[in-house]
Design a protein around this motif. Structure first.
Motif, mmCIF file in Angstrom:
data_model
loop_
_atom_site.group_PDB
_atom_site.id
_atom_site.type_symbol
_atom_site.label_atom_id
_atom_site.label_comp_id
_atom_site.label_asym_id
_atom_site.label_seq_id
_atom_site.Cartn_x
_atom_site.Cartn_y
_atom_site.Cartn_z
ATOM 1 N N LEU A 99 0.829 -1.208 0.000
ATOM 2 C CA LEU A 99 0.000 0.000 0.000
ATOM 3 C C LEU A 99 0.864 1.258 0.000
ATOM 4 O O LEU A 99 0.556 2.232 -0.692
ATOM 5 N N ARG A 100 1.936 1.238 0.772
ATOM 6 C CA ARG A 100 2.845 2.387 0.817
ATOM 7 C C ARG A 100 3.518 2.594 -0.534
ATOM 8 O O ARG A 100 3.672 3.717 -1.002
ATOM 9 N N ALA A 101 3.909 1.504 -1.190
ATOM 10 C CA ALA A 101 4.536 1.600 -2.506
ATOM 11 C C ALA A 101 3.562 2.176 -3.536
ATOM 12 O O ALA A 101 3.939 3.009 -4.367
ATOM 13 N N GLN A 102 2.287 1.761 -3.467
ATOM 14 C CA GLN A 102 1.282 2.305 -4.388
ATOM 15 C C GLN A 102 1.039 3.790 -4.106
ATOM 16 O O GLN A 102 0.867 4.581 -5.031
ATOM 17 N N GLN A 103 1.040 4.171 -2.841
ATOM 18 C CA GLN A 103 0.840 5.573 -2.490
ATOM 19 C C GLN A 103 1.995 6.433 -2.998
ATOM 20 O O GLN A 103 1.770 7.512 -3.546
ATOM 21 N N LEU A 104 3.216 5.944 -2.850
ATOM 22 C CA LEU A 104 4.370 6.681 -3.350
ATOM 23 C C LEU A 104 4.341 6.801 -4.869
ATOM 24 O O LEU A 104 4.714 7.832 -5.431
ATOM 25 N N LYS A 105 3.881 5.746 -5.540
ATOM 26 C CA LYS A 105 3.782 5.777 -6.995
ATOM 27 C C LYS A 105 2.755 6.812 -7.451
ATOM 28 O O LYS A 105 2.958 7.529 -8.422
ATOM 29 N N GLU A 106 1.629 6.910 -6.748
ATOM 30 C CA GLU A 106 0.609 7.904 -7.080
ATOM 31 C C GLU A 106 1.106 9.326 -6.807
ATOM 32 O O GLU A 106 0.822 10.242 -7.578
ATOM 33 N N ARG A 149 4.159 10.319 -6.966
ATOM 34 C CA ARG A 149 5.173 10.647 -7.954
ATOM 35 C C ARG A 149 4.551 11.136 -9.261
ATOM 36 O O ARG A 149 5.146 11.921 -9.988
ATOM 37 N N LYS A 150 3.313 10.703 -9.557
ATOM 38 C CA LYS A 150 2.641 11.134 -10.781
ATOM 39 C C LYS A 150 2.272 12.613 -10.724
ATOM 40 O O LYS A 150 2.152 13.262 -11.756
ATOM 41 N N THR A 151 2.061 13.149 -9.530
ATOM 42 C CA THR A 151 1.684 14.554 -9.404
ATOM 43 C C THR A 151 2.875 15.460 -9.147
ATOM 44 O O THR A 151 2.725 16.672 -9.133
ATOM 45 N N LYS A 152 4.071 14.886 -8.933
ATOM 46 C CA LYS A 152 5.266 15.699 -8.718
ATOM 47 C C LYS A 152 5.979 15.913 -10.039
ATOM 48 O O LYS A 152 5.965 15.061 -10.914
ATOM 49 N N PHE A 153 6.632 17.049 -10.142
ATOM 50 C CA PHE A 153 7.397 17.386 -11.336
ATOM 51 C C PHE A 153 8.837 17.561 -10.882
ATOM 52 O O PHE A 153 9.152 18.515 -10.178
ATOM 53 N N PHE A 154 9.701 16.622 -11.272
ATOM 54 C CA PHE A 154 11.057 16.666 -10.761
ATOM 55 C C PHE A 154 12.058 16.328 -11.851
ATOM 56 O O PHE A 154 11.703 15.834 -12.925
ATOM 57 N N ALA A 155 13.315 16.624 -11.547
ATOM 58 C CA ALA A 155 14.421 16.258 -12.427
ATOM 59 C C ALA A 155 15.595 15.889 -11.532
ATOM 60 O O ALA A 155 15.753 16.434 -10.440
ATOM 61 N N LYS A 156 16.395 14.933 -12.000
ATOM 62 C CA LYS A 156 17.550 14.479 -11.233
ATOM 63 C C LYS A 156 18.810 14.616 -12.072
ATOM 64 O O LYS A 156 18.785 14.410 -13.280
#
Length: 136
Positions: A7-14, A16-23
């Motif tokens: 559940l935590r992994a699915q929450q983090l995946k969701e 990440r879809k709303t964040k805009f990032f670059a590495k």
């Protein structure tokens, strides 16, 4: 994998879809020098941050300028119809972590050797939108 972990992994995946990032991984600048420039643009609007980076005399500012442009491009990929000025993009988070170190030896007096550590870093930049309350 346990239920709680899944559940935590699915929450983090969701999230990440709303964040805009670059590495930026493995940049050959010491983390301390990169943090000096990163601290200047943390929390600043994107247009002002680009102006600060463009006219900064530090060598690390060129890498952060490219990273900022990449993060903006990632934001535009998810929001094709939106305008950058209307969205109110700003640098929400930026952090610099140390990466692999190249260890070299330099000759020293009386047959000794001194170790030279050539440091590198990883930079992560996350953009936020001021007009969108879910990302702020």
């Amino acid at each position: 994998m346990g239920v709680r972990k899944k559940l935590r992994a699915q929450q983090l995946k969701e999230d990440r879809k709303t964040k805009f990032f670059a590495k930026l991984n493995g940049c050959p600048t010491s983390p301390r020098k990169m943090r000096l420039v990163a601290d200047q643009i943390r929390g600043v609007e994107v247009e002002k941050a680009l102006a600060l980076l463009k006219f900064s005399p530090k060598a690390a500012s060129r890498d952060l300028e490219k990273l900022t442009l990449s993060a903006i491009a990632n934001w535009q990929a998810k929001n094709e119809d939106a305008n950058i000025e209307d969205a109110g993009l700003f640098v929400k988070e930026i952090y610099v972590d140390s990466a692999a170190m190249l260890k070299r030896l330099r000759p020293a007096p009386q047959g000794r050797a001194h170790r030279i550590r050539k440091r590198s870093n990883h930079v992560t930049m996350i953009l936020g939108e001021k007009n969108n309350t879910s990302n702020s």
